[in-house]
Every structure is written in C-alpha cells, then in structure tokens.
Write a protein that holds these residues in place. Sequence first.
Motif, PDB file in Angstrom:
ATOM      1  N   ARG A 144       0.911  -1.186   0.126  1.00 52.81           N
ATOM      2  CA  ARG A 144      -0.046  -0.137   0.032  1.00 52.81           C
ATOM      3  C   ARG A 144       1.007   1.162   0.009  1.00 52.81           C
ATOM      4  NH1 ARG A 144      -3.199  -3.254   3.205  1.00 52.81           N
ATOM      5  NH2 ARG A 144      -2.269  -2.594   5.306  1.00 52.81           N
ATOM      6  N   SER A 145       1.914   1.293   0.635  1.00 52.75           N
ATOM      7  CA  SER A 145       2.717   2.472   0.882  1.00 52.75           C
ATOM      8  C   SER A 145       3.534   2.630  -0.438  1.00 52.75           C
ATOM      9  CB  SER A 145       3.808   2.019   2.060  1.00 52.75           C
ATOM     10  OG  SER A 145       3.396   2.113   3.406  1.00 52.75           O
ATOM     11  N   PHE A 146       3.945   1.814  -1.102  1.00 50.67           N
ATOM     12  CA  PHE A 146       4.678   2.014  -2.304  1.00 50.67           C
ATOM     13  C   PHE A 146       3.534   2.270  -3.722  1.00 50.67           C
ATOM     14  CE2 PHE A 146       8.084   0.199  -0.428  1.00 50.67           C
ATOM     15  CZ  PHE A 146       9.297   0.673  -1.052  1.00 50.67           C
ATOM     16  N   ASN A 147       2.140   1.824  -3.297  1.00 49.96           N
ATOM     17  CA  ASN A 147       1.169   2.287  -4.345  1.00 49.96           C
ATOM     18  C   ASN A 147       0.934   3.864  -3.998  1.00 49.96           C
ATOM     19  OD1 ASN A 147       0.799  -0.246  -5.261  1.00 49.96           O
ATOM     20  ND2 ASN A 147      -0.998  -0.737  -4.190  1.00 49.96           N
ATOM     21  N   ASP A 148       1.194   4.160  -2.876  1.00 49.86           N
ATOM     22  CA  ASP A 148       0.944   5.813  -2.612  1.00 49.86           C
ATOM     23  C   ASP A 148       2.181   6.390  -3.115  1.00 49.86           C
ATOM     24  OD1 ASP A 148      -1.582   5.323  -1.431  1.00 49.86           O
ATOM     25  OD2 ASP A 148      -0.630   5.242   0.432  1.00 49.86           O
ATOM     26  N   VAL A 149       3.250   5.878  -3.103  1.00 50.97           N
ATOM     27  CA  VAL A 149       4.221   6.426  -3.515  1.00 50.97           C
ATOM     28  C   VAL A 149       4.569   6.630  -5.153  1.00 50.97           C
ATOM     29  CG1 VAL A 149       6.913   5.996  -4.070  1.00 50.97           C
ATOM     30  CG2 VAL A 149       5.918   5.839  -1.702  1.00 50.97           C
ATOM     31  N   LEU A 154       0.390  -0.918  -8.086  1.00 53.53           N
ATOM     32  CA  LEU A 154       1.447  -1.433  -8.712  1.00 53.53           C
ATOM     33  C   LEU A 154       1.083  -3.103  -8.935  1.00 53.53           C
ATOM     34  CD1 LEU A 154       4.817  -0.303  -6.509  1.00 53.53           C
ATOM     35  CD2 LEU A 154       4.136  -0.047  -9.157  1.00 53.53           C
ATOM     36  N   ILE A 155       1.372  -3.485 -10.178  1.00 53.74           N
ATOM     37  CA  ILE A 155       1.181  -4.934 -10.736  1.00 53.74           C
ATOM     38  C   ILE A 155       2.377  -5.639 -10.954  1.00 53.74           C
ATOM     39  CG2 ILE A 155      -0.321  -6.531 -11.952  1.00 53.74           C
ATOM     40  CD1 ILE A 155      -2.308  -4.338 -12.164  1.00 53.74           C
ATOM     41  N   PRO A 156       2.779  -6.647 -10.251  1.00 54.16           N
ATOM     42  CA  PRO A 156       2.270  -7.210  -9.009  1.00 54.16           C
ATOM     43  C   PRO A 156       2.449  -6.193  -7.766  1.00 54.16           C
ATOM     44  CG  PRO A 156       4.253  -8.206  -9.456  1.00 54.16           C
ATOM     45  CD  PRO A 156       4.147  -7.525 -10.650  1.00 54.16           C
ATOM     46  N   PRO A 157       1.857  -6.206  -6.717  1.00 54.45           N
ATOM     47  CA  PRO A 157       2.253  -5.439  -5.456  1.00 54.45           C
ATOM     48  C   PRO A 157       3.625  -5.521  -5.209  1.00 54.45           C
ATOM     49  CG  PRO A 157       0.118  -6.955  -5.355  1.00 54.45           C
ATOM     50  CD  PRO A 157       0.856  -7.553  -6.376  1.00 54.45           C
ATOM     51  N   ALA A 220      21.635   2.507  -8.556  1.00 59.42           N
ATOM     52  CA  ALA A 220      20.975   3.463  -8.866  1.00 59.42           C
ATOM     53  C   ALA A 220      20.155   3.337 -10.222  1.00 59.42           C
ATOM     54  CB  ALA A 220      21.583   4.825  -8.767  1.00 59.42           C
ATOM     55  N   ASN A 221      20.954   3.077 -11.228  1.00 65.02           N
ATOM     56  CA  ASN A 221      20.446   2.946 -12.546  1.00 65.02           C
ATOM     57  C   ASN A 221      19.937   1.757 -13.049  1.00 65.02           C
ATOM     58  OD1 ASN A 221      21.170   5.587 -13.094  1.00 65.02           O
ATOM     59  ND2 ASN A 221      23.318   5.050 -13.394  1.00 65.02           N
ATOM     60  N   GLU A 222      19.563   0.644 -11.828  1.00 63.20           N
ATOM     61  CA  GLU A 222      19.187  -0.588 -12.186  1.00 63.20           C
ATOM     62  C   GLU A 222      17.605  -0.611 -12.076  1.00 63.20           C
ATOM     63  OE1 GLU A 222      19.106  -4.914  -9.723  1.00 63.20           O
ATOM     64  OE2 GLU A 222      20.902  -3.612  -9.713  1.00 63.20           O
ATOM     65  N   ARG A 223      16.847  -1.316 -12.981  1.00 63.27           N
ATOM     66  CA  ARG A 223      15.495  -1.220 -13.109  1.00 63.27           C
ATOM     67  C   ARG A 223      15.013  -2.119 -11.844  1.00 63.27           C
ATOM     68  NH1 ARG A 223      11.000  -3.752 -15.885  1.00 63.27           N
ATOM     69  NH2 ARG A 223      12.144  -5.130 -16.664  1.00 63.27           N
ATOM     70  N   VAL A 224      14.090  -1.667 -11.056  1.00 63.02           N
ATOM     71  CA  VAL A 224      13.348  -2.410  -9.953  1.00 63.02           C
ATOM     72  C   VAL A 224      12.273  -3.344 -10.947  1.00 63.02           C
ATOM     73  CG1 VAL A 224      12.154  -2.542  -8.010  1.00 63.02           C
ATOM     74  CG2 VAL A 224      13.637  -0.731  -8.374  1.00 63.02           C
ATOM     75  N   VAL A 225      12.793  -4.558 -11.224  1.00 64.29           N
ATOM     76  CA  VAL A 225      12.096  -5.650 -11.769  1.00 64.29           C
ATOM     77  C   VAL A 225      10.764  -6.042 -10.766  1.00 64.29           C
ATOM     78  CG1 VAL A 225      11.973  -7.993 -12.670  1.00 64.29           C
ATOM     79  CG2 VAL A 225      14.238  -6.376 -13.070  1.00 64.29           C
ATOM     80  N   PRO A 226       9.420  -6.011 -11.327  1.00 61.06           N
ATOM     81  CA  PRO A 226       9.070  -6.083 -12.838  1.00 61.06           C
ATOM     82  C   PRO A 226       8.560  -4.497 -13.149  1.00 61.06           C
ATOM     83  CG  PRO A 226       7.426  -6.796 -11.787  1.00 61.06           C
ATOM     84  CD  PRO A 226       8.333  -6.538 -10.740  1.00 61.06           C
TER      85      PRO A 226
END
Length: 322
Positions: A144-149, A154-157, A220-226
């Motif tokens: 929930r916190s990251f959705n608010d961010v 986000l899918i998946p959560p 820093a430049n790495e993508r947060v998968v997915p």
Amino acid sequence: MKLAMARSISHFKNTASLFLLALNISLTMHQVLGATDNSTLKYCGPITATDTDRVQFALNLEFLETEFFLYGALGKGLDSINPAYSQGGPPPIGGQKALLEDPVVARIIEEFAYEEVGHIRAITSTVGGFPRPLLNISREQFARSFNDVVGYPLIPPFEPYANSLNFLLAAYIIPYVGLNGYVSTLPSLNSTISRSLVAKLLAIESGQDAVIRTLLYERANERVVPYKFTVAELTNLISARRNSLGGCGNKDEGIILPNKTLGAENQTTSNVLSADANSLAYARTPPEILRIVYGSFSESVPGGFFPKGANGVIAKSYLTRI
C-alpha cells in the motif's frame, strides 16, 4: 439607464478583480505554508514537551526498525530476543524473513537489527519506556505504501521481503525518518544525560541510513523488476511522498538529484547523504513524523505502520484531538 448599466459593469469588474487577487494570495500562501493534503495547513513549528517525553517518543521508531530488521534478517522479532523489552505490547503484524540473497546485505541487516535492540534498551534504561505499539510490517502494508508512492496500484504488488533490493528499498522508508526526529529533538533537550543519549542514537541512525543509501546508490540505474522505475527514480518518489505527508517543505531527497541546484555546494547530483544547502541534516518534529508513518497526512489519524497509533505522551496527545 446607460449610466446605471456602466456603473454595474464597472462594479462587476472591480469585484471580479478583487476576487481574483484574493484567490491568488490564498493560493500563494497555501504553497508557501506547505499544505500538501489539499485540506488543511500543517503546523511546522516546535512542540512543548519534557525531555523524557521527547526521548520516549523515539521508541516508536526504534520499535518499528527493530521488528522490521529482526524479521527481515532472522525471521523472528523482538520477543524472541528479549520479551521484556516489548513491555507487554502486541506482536507486530506480518513480519517475515526476507530472501536476502546478497550475503553482504544479509549481514548488514542482521547487524542493524541487533543495534536497534540496543537502542530500545538504552532508551528505556535511561528515561523509561512504554509498551510496544501495534506495528504493521506486512507485505500488504508495504505494498500500500509503495502504491501511494507511485500514485497507482503496482502490478504485481511491491514485495518488501522478496529479495535484497526490495528489502533495501523498503528499509529506505524507515531509518531516515528516525534520524530526522533525533536532529529535531537534540537541541530541545535540557538534560545532559538526555542530550548525550540522543547524540549517540543519532550517530548510529545516521550511519544506518548512509549505508542503506550507499547500497542503493551502487544500483541507482538498475530497474526494479518488474516495474518501469529505476532504483534512483523510486527513491526520489519515496522522498517526495514523505515530503508531501510531512507537510513542512523539502526535507527529503532521493539518491540522485535532478540537477546540481540541490547538490552539495551546487556541484553534484549524487545524493548519498540527504542534506540542506549547507550540507546539514534535516529535522522533523513529532507531528511531521506521525503524519509520515501513519501515511494519513495527520498526526491525529493512525494508520500505515501504526494501525492503532504510536505510544507515549506526545503521540497520544494528538490522538485525543480527533
């Protein structure tokens, strides 16, 4: 007739001009004073409290950090280390062992966990304490916190316990707020004993935050998968969200700045240590901190990591104002 109509039109124009002027002033004041939840202006000044109450307030953040790091590193919480330290407070919701595949991160988080246990002991043995508040450190709460961010589901959560990177991003949310609190508390204390304790706590909290930010900066430049975000972009969004929740201006920045204007001496976009124009740490008062950890924009509306509110005289005083 024509004269009357002209006067009416003139009156209307003057009234409209005054209205627009008043609206412009109102919007300007709204922006300057930092209202961020589109409803009420936030109080950003000092609070009145005793040394004991100020130091004890920090226990709320220390309990949160302790449980999150202990569960993440060991899969068990404070009650497994020393049940007396929780003083009969309810066990946290949703803590679990993280899949820390990076051995360096795993060792660091375990060290942080034991350091936080020491912080609880140091505070309670010096100024006394209170029962551990109900904490929610579940994957659902972080999701929930990251959705608010990010501003949408986000899918998946987001899963804080899924791997080392996700855990570090979740950890990015917590120690920095405690650091801000100690910076605010220290100059307000009268007792030499309390000042000494808070200075020592601040030193370790600052170190923890610096380590977390450094580990994230390396990626820093790495993508947060997915997801589509890079690590740096997500830290910027987290910091922006905390600024918005706190409601008292910019006191938070991600690990890479958009330009050098906010960098150290306007010379760098790297931001391993978040600091102001003089490279000094930002301070946040208890009300600001509660707005952030509750995720509610209000120190009087519990939620987030503290479903039933924080404990202690200061936090409880705001709950009575609902």
